[in-house]
Design a protein around this motif. Structure first.
Motif, PDB file in Angstrom:
ATOM      1  N   UNK A  61       0.822  -1.214   0.000  1.00 47.54           N
ATOM      2  CA  UNK A  61       0.000   0.000   0.000  1.00 47.54           C
ATOM      3  C   UNK A  61       0.859   1.267   0.000  1.00 47.54           C
ATOM      4  N   UNK A  62       2.022   1.215   0.657  1.00 48.18           N
ATOM      5  CA  UNK A  62       2.910   2.376   0.703  1.00 48.18           C
ATOM      6  C   UNK A  62       3.363   2.767  -0.700  1.00 48.18           C
ATOM      7  N   UNK A  63       3.734   1.760  -1.499  1.00 56.24           N
ATOM      8  CA  UNK A  63       4.175   2.032  -2.865  1.00 56.24           C
ATOM      9  C   UNK A  63       3.002   2.336  -3.781  1.00 56.24           C
ATOM     10  N   UNK A  64       1.864   1.744  -3.495  1.00 57.73           N
ATOM     11  CA  UNK A  64       0.673   1.994  -4.299  1.00 57.73           C
ATOM     12  C   UNK A  64       0.294   3.475  -4.263  1.00 57.73           C
ATOM     13  N   UNK A  65       0.556   4.123  -3.144  1.00 60.14           N
ATOM     14  CA  UNK A  65       0.212   5.532  -3.006  1.00 60.14           C
ATOM     15  C   UNK A  65       1.268   6.456  -3.602  1.00 60.14           C
ATOM     16  N   UNK A  66       2.403   5.898  -4.005  1.00 56.54           N
ATOM     17  CA  UNK A  66       3.451   6.691  -4.633  1.00 56.54           C
ATOM     18  C   UNK A  66       3.130   6.862  -6.115  1.00 56.54           C
ATOM     19  N   UNK A  67       2.895   8.083  -6.579  1.00 53.58           N
ATOM     20  CA  UNK A  67       2.464   8.301  -7.962  1.00 53.58           C
ATOM     21  C   UNK A  67       3.403   7.717  -9.003  1.00 53.58           C
ATOM     22  N   UNK A  68       4.689   7.926  -8.859  1.00 50.99           N
ATOM     23  CA  UNK A  68       5.638   7.465  -9.863  1.00 50.99           C
ATOM     24  C   UNK A  68       5.750   5.946  -9.882  1.00 50.99           C
ATOM     25  N   UNK A  69       5.786   5.339  -8.705  1.00 49.43           N
ATOM     26  CA  UNK A  69       5.855   3.871  -8.635  1.00 49.43           C
ATOM     27  C   UNK A  69       4.585   3.266  -9.204  1.00 49.43           C
ATOM     28  N   UNK A  70       3.452   3.851  -8.861  1.00 45.54           N
ATOM     29  CA  UNK A  70       2.178   3.343  -9.339  1.00 45.54           C
ATOM     30  C   UNK A  70       2.090   3.430 -10.858  1.00 45.54           C
ATOM     31  N   UNK A  71       2.575   4.528 -11.423  1.00 51.13           N
ATOM     32  CA  UNK A  71       2.557   4.695 -12.878  1.00 51.13           C
ATOM     33  C   UNK A  71       3.463   3.664 -13.550  1.00 51.13           C
ATOM     34  N   UNK A  72       4.646   3.461 -12.986  1.00 47.18           N
ATOM     35  CA  UNK A  72       5.579   2.478 -13.543  1.00 47.18           C
ATOM     36  C   UNK A  72       4.993   1.068 -13.465  1.00 47.18           C
ATOM     37  N   UNK A  73       4.406   0.743 -12.325  1.00 45.78           N
ATOM     38  CA  UNK A  73       3.817  -0.579 -12.124  1.00 45.78           C
ATOM     39  C   UNK A  73       2.674  -0.816 -13.113  1.00 45.78           C
ATOM     40  N   UNK A  74       1.923   0.232 -13.393  1.00 45.80           N
ATOM     41  CA  UNK A  74       0.833   0.133 -14.365  1.00 45.80           C
ATOM     42  C   UNK A  74       1.372  -0.236 -15.744  1.00 45.80           C
ATOM     43  N   UNK A  75       2.422   0.438 -16.182  1.00 47.22           N
ATOM     44  CA  UNK A  75       2.987   0.160 -17.498  1.00 47.22           C
ATOM     45  C   UNK A  75       3.559  -1.253 -17.587  1.00 47.22           C
ATOM     46  N   UNK A  76       4.239  -1.677 -16.532  1.00 43.36           N
ATOM     47  CA  UNK A  76       4.790  -3.037 -16.520  1.00 43.36           C
ATOM     48  C   UNK A  76       3.668  -4.062 -16.588  1.00 43.36           C
ATOM     49  N   UNK A  77       2.621  -3.821 -15.798  1.00 36.67           N
ATOM     50  CA  UNK A  77       1.482  -4.736 -15.818  1.00 36.67           C
ATOM     51  C   UNK A  77       0.812  -4.781 -17.171  1.00 36.67           C
ATOM     52  N   UNK A  78       0.731  -3.645 -17.834  1.00 40.83           N
ATOM     53  CA  UNK A  78       0.118  -3.604 -19.157  1.00 40.83           C
ATOM     54  C   UNK A  78       0.948  -4.378 -20.166  1.00 40.83           C
ATOM     55  N   UNK A  79       2.256  -4.200 -20.136  1.00 42.57           N
ATOM     56  CA  UNK A  79       3.139  -4.872 -21.081  1.00 42.57           C
ATOM     57  C   UNK A  79       3.172  -6.384 -20.869  1.00 42.57           C
ATOM     58  N   UNK A  80       3.072  -6.826 -19.620  1.00 46.18           N
ATOM     59  CA  UNK A  80       3.194  -8.249 -19.317  1.00 46.18           C
ATOM     60  C   UNK A  80       1.844  -8.958 -19.238  1.00 46.18           C
ATOM     61  N   UNK A  81       0.774  -8.226 -19.515  1.00 51.52           N
ATOM     62  CA  UNK A  81      -0.541  -8.834 -19.453  1.00 51.52           C
ATOM     63  C   UNK A  81      -0.781  -9.817 -20.594  1.00 51.52           C
ATOM     64  N   UNK A  82      -1.879 -10.547 -20.487  1.00 60.00           N
ATOM     65  CA  UNK A  82      -2.185 -11.579 -21.473  1.00 60.00           C
ATOM     66  C   UNK A  82      -3.082 -11.083 -22.600  1.00 60.00           C
ATOM     67  N   UNK A  83      -3.422  -9.790 -22.601  1.00 61.25           N
ATOM     68  CA  UNK A  83      -4.247  -9.232 -23.668  1.00 61.25           C
ATOM     69  C   UNK A  83      -3.452  -9.171 -24.959  1.00 61.25           C
ATOM     70  N   UNK A  84      -4.168  -9.018 -26.061  1.00 63.65           N
ATOM     71  CA  UNK A  84      -3.517  -8.909 -27.367  1.00 63.65           C
ATOM     72  C   UNK A  84      -2.789  -7.579 -27.476  1.00 63.65           C
ATOM     73  N   UNK A  85      -1.894  -7.493 -28.443  1.00 66.61           N
ATOM     74  CA  UNK A  85      -1.145  -6.259 -28.651  1.00 66.61           C
ATOM     75  C   UNK A  85      -2.075  -5.091 -28.958  1.00 66.61           C
ATOM     76  N   UNK A  86      -3.133  -5.374 -29.724  1.00 68.40           N
ATOM     77  CA  UNK A  86      -4.076  -4.309 -30.083  1.00 68.40           C
ATOM     78  C   UNK A  86      -4.770  -3.752 -28.845  1.00 68.40           C
ATOM     79  N   UNK A  87      -5.166  -4.652 -27.937  1.00 61.85           N
ATOM     80  CA  UNK A  87      -5.839  -4.220 -26.709  1.00 61.85           C
ATOM     81  C   UNK A  87      -4.866  -3.436 -25.831  1.00 61.85           C
TER      82      UNK A  87
END
Length: 307
Positions: free
Chosen positions: A91-117
């Motif tokens: 939760x401490x890192x979740x509230x950090x804007x920069x960490x949260x933004x980075x984590x979002x991008x990593x999660x998006x890139x490593x997700x199982x959705x198609x490239x188009x999605x």
């Protein structure tokens, strides 16, 4: 104002001219008027800083988690994340804007959705991530320096109250500035001034009063007027500093390089922050800046010209 010491008869504190006592009285009244004016301005600034939405606006603008589109994207990524690389931020890192933004991008890139999605989702939050990452540090400067100015104004308010207490004590008035203002008790202060100056003038001119005490009282009043002059300089410097700070803030909020492309996705708090800053600059320049107190009114205080 000059004071003599007579080494032959031991007398001290005689005025060079009888009229100097009356002039000092005029100067003292001018000092009261200046304290009243500046106190009202400082109170106005205090109300202004209290009413600003700067803090909540910056907290919203600088944290991607406060954007609805970002929250929706996080939900989608959570549903489609690769379970082999599943990781939940503390939760401490979740509230950090920069960490949260980075984590979002990593999660998006490593997700199982198609490239188009993935590309479509990245497009939806591109402006949010760009704005929050680029502007986070600069918005932090605005937040911290606004807090500094607010606290400095509080200190100035307390200094003004202490100055008045010492200033009024010189003529035997012992009511606080706040109480005097709220009860409109200024005439009582001026009555004390009249009594004090009449007694001092009588004692010095007749030579049968407590000359040493009279001289000391007159020096105290003279010194008090000088302190008002010093406080005027302090107030003027604070207003000049505040103006410079807000001009810097204005530059910061108007230099986001992708504002044109991301206008539709920027929240209303961005425009409100701009308005707050612009309004404050106008107030510092036209409402709180008092060039006359460094000019004619200061001359009145120092030399007692006019009534």
């Amino acid at each position: 104002m000059h004071w003599k010491q007579n080494s032959l008869d031991g007398g001290t504190g005689l005025l060079e001219e009888q009229s100097d006592v009356s002039m000092l009285k005029i100067r003292y009244r001018k000092g009261v008027d200046l304290i009243r004016v500046i106190y009202e301005k400082i109170l106005g600034l205090d109300h202004h800083f209290t009413g600003l939405h700067t803090y909540q606006n910056i907290n919203t603008l600088s944290n991607p988690n406060s954007y609805p589109e970002f929250a929706k994207a996080k939900e989608m990524i959570e549903k489609n994340k690769n379970r082999r690389y599943s990781l939940k931020l503390p939760s401490l890192l979740e509230s950090n804007p920069l960490v949260s933004a980075t984590f979002m991008l990593v999660g998006l890139l490593m997700g199982e959705s198609s490239s188009e999605v993935k590309e479509a989702e990245a497009e939806k939050i591109a402006c949010i991530l760009d704005f929050t990452v680029r502007m986070n540090a600069d918005l932090g400067i605005i937040r911290n320096e606004t807090e500094f100015l607010k606290n400095a104004n509080q200190t100035l308010l307390q200094d003004c109250q202490r100055l008045f207490a010492d200033y009024a004590k010189a003529v035997g008035y012992h009511i606080s500035l706040e109480e005097c203002r709220n009860s409109d008790n200024w005439e009582a202060l001026f009555d004390k001034l009249d009594e004090k100056m009449e007694a001092l003038e009588s004692g010095l001119s007749n030579g049968d009063g407590p000359v040493l005490a009279s001289s000391k009282d007159l020096v105290n009043i003279e010194f008090a007027t000088q302190r008002v002059s010093d406080f005027i300089t302090k107030y003027s410097n604070f207003i000049g500093q505040g103006t410079q700070y807000y001009q810097k803030f204005d530059h910061i909020v108007n230099t986001y390089q992708n504002e044109g492309a991301c206008q539709a996705q920027l929240p209303s708090q961005y425009a409100e922050l701009k308005t707050d800053i612009s309004s404050t600059i106008e107030k510092f320049n036209n409402t709180y800046n008092l060039p006359e107190i460094q000019g004619s009114r200061l001359k009145d205080l120092m030399y007692g010209v006019g009534e």
